[in-house]
Design a protein around this motif. Structure first.
Motif, PDB file in Angstrom:
ATOM      1  N   PRO A  29     -12.329   6.120  -0.544  1.00 52.24           N
ATOM      2  CA  PRO A  29     -11.609   6.547   0.678  1.00 52.24           C
ATOM      3  C   PRO A  29     -12.094   8.255   0.242  1.00 52.24           C
ATOM      4  CG  PRO A  29     -10.071   6.397  -1.113  1.00 52.24           C
ATOM      5  CD  PRO A  29     -11.023   5.419  -1.842  1.00 52.24           C
ATOM      6  N   GLU A  30     -11.421   8.818   0.991  1.00 52.53           N
ATOM      7  CA  GLU A  30     -12.147  10.642   1.024  1.00 52.53           C
ATOM      8  C   GLU A  30     -11.036  11.049  -0.114  1.00 52.53           C
ATOM      9  OE1 GLU A  30     -10.235  10.514   5.357  1.00 52.53           O
ATOM     10  OE2 GLU A  30     -10.537   9.425   3.687  1.00 52.53           O
ATOM     11  N   ILE A 131       3.567   9.031  -0.156  1.00 47.82           N
ATOM     12  CA  ILE A 131       3.104   7.594   0.683  1.00 47.82           C
ATOM     13  C   ILE A 131       1.367   8.009   1.196  1.00 47.82           C
ATOM     14  CG2 ILE A 131       4.164   5.753   1.812  1.00 47.82           C
ATOM     15  CD1 ILE A 131       6.391   6.670   0.420  1.00 47.82           C
ATOM     16  N   THR A 132       0.910   7.591   0.407  1.00 45.88           N
ATOM     17  CA  THR A 132      -0.467   7.403   1.741  1.00 45.88           C
ATOM     18  C   THR A 132      -0.706   6.260   2.771  1.00 45.88           C
ATOM     19  OG1 THR A 132      -1.580   8.711   0.096  1.00 45.88           O
ATOM     20  CG2 THR A 132      -3.200   8.188   2.236  1.00 45.88           C
ATOM     21  N   ARG A 133      -0.739   5.965   4.173  1.00 39.52           N
ATOM     22  CA  ARG A 133      -0.484   5.271   4.952  1.00 39.52           C
ATOM     23  C   ARG A 133      -1.840   4.772   5.181  1.00 39.52           C
ATOM     24  NH1 ARG A 133       3.775   2.058   4.750  1.00 39.52           N
ATOM     25  NH2 ARG A 133       6.014   3.643   4.708  1.00 39.52           N
ATOM     26  N   ILE A 134      -2.882   3.653   4.496  1.00 37.41           N
ATOM     27  CA  ILE A 134      -3.684   2.551   4.860  1.00 37.41           C
ATOM     28  C   ILE A 134      -3.668   2.329   6.088  1.00 37.41           C
ATOM     29  CG2 ILE A 134      -5.572   1.702   4.561  1.00 37.41           C
ATOM     30  CD1 ILE A 134      -4.254   4.269   2.016  1.00 37.41           C
ATOM     31  N   PRO A 135      -4.999   2.830   7.023  1.00 35.72           N
ATOM     32  CA  PRO A 135      -4.239   1.880   9.070  1.00 35.72           C
ATOM     33  C   PRO A 135      -4.782   0.800   8.686  1.00 35.72           C
ATOM     34  CG  PRO A 135      -6.638   3.595   9.116  1.00 35.72           C
ATOM     35  CD  PRO A 135      -5.628   3.803   6.976  1.00 35.72           C
ATOM     36  N   VAL A 136      -3.932  -0.636   8.265  1.00 38.13           N
ATOM     37  CA  VAL A 136      -3.880  -2.033   8.500  1.00 38.13           C
ATOM     38  C   VAL A 136      -3.080  -2.501   8.105  1.00 38.13           C
ATOM     39  CG1 VAL A 136      -4.365  -1.863   5.783  1.00 38.13           C
ATOM     40  CG2 VAL A 136      -5.265  -4.030   7.652  1.00 38.13           C
ATOM     41  N   TYR A 162      -6.439  12.150   7.547  1.00 34.88           N
ATOM     42  CA  TYR A 162      -7.480  12.613   6.910  1.00 34.88           C
ATOM     43  C   TYR A 162      -8.901  12.190   8.019  1.00 34.88           C
ATOM     44  CZ  TYR A 162      -5.641  14.324   2.624  1.00 34.88           C
ATOM     45  OH  TYR A 162      -4.848  14.481   1.958  1.00 34.88           O
ATOM     46  N   PRO A 163      -9.869  11.873   7.759  1.00 33.33           N
ATOM     47  CA  PRO A 163     -10.607  11.949   9.398  1.00 33.33           C
ATOM     48  C   PRO A 163     -11.015  10.074   9.739  1.00 33.33           C
ATOM     49  CG  PRO A 163     -11.669  13.354   8.046  1.00 33.33           C
ATOM     50  CD  PRO A 163     -10.272  13.007   6.616  1.00 33.33           C
ATOM     51  N   SER A 164     -10.910   9.135   8.029  1.00 35.94           N
ATOM     52  CA  SER A 164     -10.245   8.067   7.845  1.00 35.94           C
ATOM     53  C   SER A 164      -9.624   7.375   8.442  1.00 35.94           C
ATOM     54  CB  SER A 164     -11.169   7.770   6.176  1.00 35.94           C
ATOM     55  OG  SER A 164      -9.703   7.907   6.137  1.00 35.94           O
TER      56      SER A 164
END
Length: 174
Positions: A29-30, A131-136, A162-164
């Motif tokens: 990840p970035e 907490i970083t949410r991952i788009p899944v 973030y862009p990702s």
């Protein structure tokens, strides 16, 4: 002494698949603040299962930071030590562990691992959550949070996207 959590989770709140798998996490990840965060901590408190997962990765991510592996059973620390890790094992209740760490000069704990985070949160020993949410959406897995004896009030500090597609929210416990 303060204690922080820095964790990635699926949008539906899971930190791993039911078998502990992390194949859904982005491979690279970035930059999203982890390097700055890890530089701010002096001690990493990690559950046994998470420690074993970390050992399955190539390399050692913690340098010479003090790693405290929590388990009521003996844990083989030799692989981490061979990689240059400064590793020890502790057991007991979170308040006892925090008191021991405070007495030995720990200033900023990184609390990592699902059960470990839940236990320290229940004991009211966490000061900050990132907490970083991952788009899944996983649909099932190991949840970030478990049952709590009472509501835990949070004070929102910031949310960054973030862009990702990662969305990171930071909270202090009220």
């Amino acid at each position: 002494m303060k204690a922080s959590v820095f964790v990635g989770a699926s949008v539906d709140g899971f930190i791993a698949r039911t078998d502990g798998g992390l194949d859904w996490l982005p491979e690279s990840p970035e930059p999203h603040g982890y390097d700055e965060f890890i530089a701010s901590v002096d001690t990493i408190v990690i559950g046994r299962k998470t420690f074993e997962t970390v050992l399955s990765f190539d390399g050692w991510f913690y340098g010479t930071k003090r790693i405290v592996v929590l388990s009521s059973q003996p844990v083989d620390l030799s692989a981490a030590i061979a990689r240059g890790g400064v590793v020890e094992q502790m057991g007991g209740e979170p308040a006892e562990i925090a008191a021991k760490l405070d007495a030995t000069g720990a200033q900023h704990l990184y609390v990592d691992g699902g059960i470990t985070v839940q236990r320290f949160l229940r004991a009211k020993l966490i000061d900050r959550l990132v907490i970083t949410r991952i788009p899944v959406l996983l649909g099932d897995g190991i949840p970030l949070f478990g049952s709590l004896p009472a509501d835990v009030r949070l004070r929102h500090i910031a949310t960054r996207s973030y862009p990702s597609g990662l969305v990171q929210s930071e909270y202090e416990l009220a």
